[in-house]
Design an enzyme around this catalytic site. Structure first.
Site, PDB file in Angstrom:
ATOM      1  N   GLY A   1      -1.553  -9.905  -3.981  1.00  0.00           N
ATOM      2  CA  GLY A   1      -1.309  -8.814  -3.027  1.00  0.00           C
ATOM      3  C   GLY A   1      -2.538  -8.409  -2.236  1.00  0.00           C
ATOM      4  O   GLY A   1      -2.586  -7.311  -1.684  1.00  0.00           O
TER       5      GLY A   1
ATOM      6  N   VAL B   1       0.835  -1.209   0.000  1.00  0.00           N
ATOM      7  CA  VAL B   1       0.000   0.000   0.000  1.00  0.00           C
ATOM      8  C   VAL B   1       0.873   1.265   0.000  1.00  0.00           C
ATOM      9  O   VAL B   1       0.586   2.235  -0.716  1.00  0.00           O
ATOM     10  CB  VAL B   1      -0.974  -0.003   1.204  1.00  0.00           C
ATOM     11  CG1 VAL B   1      -1.827   1.262   1.186  1.00  0.00           C
ATOM     12  CG2 VAL B   1      -1.855  -1.243   1.163  1.00  0.00           C
TER      13      VAL B   1
ATOM     14  N   LYS C   1     -12.531  -4.437  11.090  1.00  0.00           N
ATOM     15  CA  LYS C   1     -13.250  -3.423  10.304  1.00  0.00           C
ATOM     16  C   LYS C   1     -14.664  -3.221  10.858  1.00  0.00           C
ATOM     17  O   LYS C   1     -15.153  -2.083  10.935  1.00  0.00           O
ATOM     18  CB  LYS C   1     -13.296  -3.853   8.838  1.00  0.00           C
ATOM     19  CG  LYS C   1     -11.907  -3.883   8.190  1.00  0.00           C
ATOM     20  CD  LYS C   1     -11.922  -4.648   6.871  1.00  0.00           C
ATOM     21  CE  LYS C   1     -10.538  -4.688   6.227  1.00  0.00           C
ATOM     22  NZ  LYS C   1     -10.450  -5.632   5.111  1.00  0.00           N
TER      23      LYS C   1
END
Ligand code: HSE
Length: 434
Positions: free
Chosen positions: A188, A15, A206
């Site tokens: 990924g 990221v 989350k």
């Protein structure tokens, strides 16, 4: 003339590299839209000599994130190192140094969010975390900004891209679980430790963040009932399909009439004609119901370098606006505690059950009697034709809505029956208001 926002980027993995590359790619567009030019001033990495496949100017790499925190020129620290312990030290140091912080670290927020939010408020600097939930989908902004005038009634989300990728490949390409997981890792999507993806832990982190934004309550990770995709079999995917359902790993956040907050993550059967059933591959989708807006749905890539970096860059744009605006620019942070965590045994849904039973007379009567004794209704019973010479055959049931605790108790009794030859499989059936 553009304002310059100086960034300290901690972490140049999947990221982090996406943030760096996409800031170069769309820097002019961002300058035009935000009036700010985003300059990566320092990057903290473990190994400054590693070949990353793209150019980073000499001299901006460091192995010590303190160099970012202590640099008076840096306006905002972007934490993308992952993990909890070191990331926590970094975020706390940055907030204490009055730097704005952007993090995509859902594990950190789930475990320490209430302290970090309090620290950010005490230091009067914003803490942004759009990338922490659902990758490229701007779901944090949705709840914090777009739906600010709503009581959130429920959130049902496919919020782990890796799990959804695995379930999709098992269903559509008939891949075995391990092969599908390897593909997700190669693309990924998975975390450095994929255990958190496949055991539901990442989705639970989350869901905790969404529950906090919705209800002001930081549910502790140990209060969240979590089951992942590791034990989902192709047989159940096929049986679910024949019954008119797809299996999805759902994160559920909702409030009951007594202000009790339900937060859980489980593989669940979703009606095939519901839009969540057609969310495939790495895509995530989050269905949010508000008392004013009604049902809404958000869809997009839930993992991957570019999608997640898009979320980080949107936080950078907010950080730039915040520098220009004393009132701040991050949406609300809930202060009221609107609810309490609901015990999992009291949560209610319908269930799919698969039993492996001996093919003898009276089995169905014996099993259905146990379920009836627990005051649970049955909506269907199916027994596919037996294959081969195994003495055990599958028997599937779908129940009417019942408390999870009652269902678990019933299955405990069923498992001890002599006609049942293997541990039962149970999954929720979520009809999603249909
Ligand atoms: N590993 C995560 C996923 C990345 O698969 O959803 C995004 O949080």
């Amino acid at each position: 003339m553009s304002q310059e926002i100086k960034i300290g980027l901690a972490g140049l993995g999947n990221v982090g590299a996406g943030v760096y590359k996409n800031l170069q790619r769309n820097g002019d567009l961002l300058a035009e839209r935000t009036g700010a030019r985003f300059v990566v001033r320092k990057i903290a990495v473990h190994d400054t000599t590693k070949d990353r496949g793209f150019c980073v100017p000499a001299g901006i790499l460091t192995t010590d994130w303190n160099d970012l925190v202590n640099d008076p020129e840096i306006d905002v620290i972007v934490e993308l190192i992952g993990g909890v312990a070191e990331a926590s030290r970094l975020v706390r140091a940055a907030l204490t140094a009055k730097k704005m912080v952007i993090t995509g670290n859902k594990a950190l927020l789930a475990e320490e969010g209430h302290e970090l939010v309090a620290l950010a408020e005490k230091e009067d600097v914003p803490l942004y975390f759009e990338a922490a939930v659902a990758g490229g989908i701007p779901i944090i902004k949705v709840v914090r900004e777009a739906l600010v005038g709503n009581h959130i009634q429920s959130i049902y989300g496919i919020i782990n891209g890796t799990s959804n990728y695995i379930l999709t490949r098992m269903a559509d390409a008939e891949l075995d679980y391990a092969v599908a997981l390897k593909e997700a890792q190669d693309l990924g999507y998975a975390e450095a430790d994929p255990a958190l993806d496949v055991n539901g832990g990442d989705a639970a982190h989350k869901a905790i963040i969404l529950a906090w934004l919705s209800y002001g309550l930081w549910v502790k990770p140990e209060q969240v009932f979590v089951d992942g995709v590791e034990n989902v079999c192709r047989a159940d995917i096929e049986y679910a399909r024949s019954l008119g359902y797809a299996i999805k790993l759902l994160g559920v956040v909702r409030l009951d009439e007594s202000n009790r907050v339900e937060v859980r993550v489980q593989p669940s059967l979703v009606p095939s004609d519901h839009i969540l059933a057609s969310v495939n591959g790495v895509f995530n989708a989050v269905a949010v119901r508000g008392d004013v807006v009604g049902e809404t749905l958000y869809y997009g890539s839930g993992a991957g370098q570019d999608a997640t970096s898009s979320a980080v860059i949107s936080d950078l744009a907010d950080a730039a606006a915040n520098l220009d605006n004393e009132a701040g620019c991050q949406g609300f942070a809930p202060h009221g505690f609107y609810g309490e965590a609901m015990p999992i045994d009291e949560t209610v849904s319908a269930y799919y059950v698969r039993l492996q039973v001996r093919d003898v007379h009276g089995v169905i009567a014996e099993i259905t009697r146990v379920i009836a004794d627990h005051a649970i209704g049955i909506s269907s019973v199916d027994q596919p034709k037996a294959h081969g010479s195994s003495e055990l055959v599958d028997l599937m049931l779908v129940t009417h809505p019942a408390a999870f605790g009652a269902m678990r108790a019933a299955l405990g009794c069923i498992e001890s029956l002599s006609c049942v030859g293997a541990p039962p499989v149970m999954m929720r059936v979520e009809n999603l208001g249909a």
